[in-house]
Design an enzyme around this catalytic site. Structure first.
Site, short mmCIF file in Angstrom:
data_model
loop_
_atom_site.label_atom_id
_atom_site.label_comp_id
_atom_site.label_asym_id
_atom_site.label_seq_id
_atom_site.Cartn_x
_atom_site.Cartn_y
_atom_site.Cartn_z
N LYS A 186 0.84 -1.22 0.00
CA LYS A 186 0.00 0.00 0.00
C LYS A 186 0.86 1.25 0.00
CE LYS A 186 -1.61 2.13 3.90
NZ LYS A 186 -2.29 2.29 5.17
N THR A 217 -10.51 6.02 8.26
CA THR A 217 -11.48 6.34 7.18
C THR A 217 -11.98 5.08 6.48
OG1 THR A 217 -9.78 6.48 5.48
CG2 THR A 217 -10.25 8.49 6.71
C1 R5P Z 1 -1.61 2.77 9.11
O1 R5P Z 1 -0.42 2.56 9.12
C2 R5P Z 1 -2.55 2.12 10.08
O2 R5P Z 1 -2.10 0.89 10.53
C3 R5P Z 1 -3.91 1.95 9.44
O3 R5P Z 1 -3.77 1.11 8.31
C4 R5P Z 1 -4.48 3.25 8.99
O4 R5P Z 1 -4.28 4.25 9.95
C5 R5P Z 1 -5.95 3.11 8.73
O5 R5P Z 1 -6.43 4.34 8.31
P1 R5P Z 1 -7.57 4.40 7.23
O6 R5P Z 1 -8.70 3.56 7.73
O7 R5P Z 1 -7.92 5.87 7.17
O8 R5P Z 1 -7.01 3.93 5.93
#
Ligand code: R5P
Length: 316
Positions: A186, A217
């Site tokens: 990602k 989000t």
């Molecule tokens: C990022 O490194 C965290 O582990 C989560 O994947 C992230 O904060 C999730 O955020 P969102 O739901 O906004 O993609």
């Protein structure tokens, strides 16, 4: 004692411990300045101050600090902040010039109110202890969440880390559930946008079990689901995360993606709009065990976990 962030969890923990939650006054002056007042009974007490620092993050951090200061001034003997969700932990380094290291700022701010300890659950940054000058105990909800996922887990499932940062977490689930691990590559474009490039590992004809420490989000989970289904996975997806923030349009983002089960814990108060098919498992007994064990250590007593938590206490 609980701040305003999640009084229900505070009451659930207190119920496990057969103690009352003392009354605190929390209000705001007309200009928004917060004002707190604690009960005089905290004098000479060991205070456990429960406050996840989820949205609105700044308010909840400040309220926690004011409550700690009020307890100290009222003569509390020991003050431990129980912060089930530790906000700002994603800002643990500068990814671009000119940024702040938010987690360091918050950790430093917490030292100014002279806490004796901090208890957290699955902090986003594994090095939080090194960042915090206050003694820190990290608990994990992974065994609780894995236990919830275990029931009805389809044969041929695969654990999926939705980004490289979640690989260690996925491996912890995988060792409990005895499943292989795949990883989504990602890239984060902004606070609300991510791009999933490819999947490393075999997800073909398997049920993906996507795990993360937090869902904000929902963009990360949505991108991971699209990536694994494009890589040939089955469409009945399971998702688990410790912290369900579900900010903004998360509930809409996570609907219509084929999520069969979405399991989170109650480290945060429920959001206004919940995504569909959500299941919430409680960390109350785990926190109660940690508090009781800590209290007994302070008093020089021996203790064993007995509130239903599967012995999750983990010191880092
Ligand atoms: C990022 O490194 C965290 O582990 C989560 O994947 C992230 O904060 C999730 O955020 P969102 O739901 O906004 O993609």
């Amino acid at each position: 004692m609980t701040g305003s962030a999640h009084p229900d969890l505070g009451r659930a923990v207190a119920a496990c411990l057969h103690i009352d939650v003392p009354h605190v006054d929390i209000d705001a002056f007309p200009d928004g300045e917060l004002h707190v007042q604690v009960d005089e009974h905290v004098h000479d007490a060991h205070v456990y101050l429960l406050q996840p620092t989820g949205p609105p993050v700044a308010r909840h951090v400040l309220e926690l600090m004011l409550l700690a200061d009020a307890c100290r001034r009222a003569g509390a003997r020991h003050i431990t902040a129980v912060i089930p969700y530790f906000g700002y932990a994603r800002q643990d380094r500068r990814t671009q010039p000119g940024e702040a290291v938010g987690v360091r700022v918050i950790a430093d701010m917490l030292t100014t109110v002279r806490l004796d300890g901090i208890v957290v659950v699955d902090p986003h940054v594994p090095t939080l202890e090194a960042i915090s000058a206050t003694s820190l105990t990290a608990l994990t909800a992974v065994p609780t969440l894995a236990g919830a996922l275990k029931h009805g887990l389809p044969r041929g499932s695969v654990l999926v880390a939705p980004d490289l940062g979640a690989v260690k977490l996925a491996e912890r689930y995988a060792s409990i559930l005895d499943l292989p691990v795949a990883v989504v590559h990602k890239t984060r474009l902004s606070g609300t946008e991510v791009r999933a490039r490819r999947v490393i590992g075999d997800v073909s004809e398997r049920t993906p079990v996507i795990v993360d420490d937090m869902i904000s989000t929902g963009a990360t989970i949505a991108a991971a689901i699209r990536a694994v289904t494009a890589a040939g996975s089955r469409h009945d997806v399971l998702v688990a995360a410790t912290h369900g923030l579900f900010c903004g349009a998360a509930a809409d983002t996570l609907s219509d993606l084929g999520i069969r089960r979405l399991v989170v814990t109650d480290t945060l108060a429920p959001p206004e709009k919940q995504p569909p098919r959500i299941e919430v498992v409680s960390v109350a007994s785990m926190l109660a065990d940690a508090i009781e064990a800590h209290g007994h250590r302070l008093l020089g007593l021996r203790t064993t976990a007995h509130h239903g938590s599967p012995g999750l206490l983990k010191h880092r």
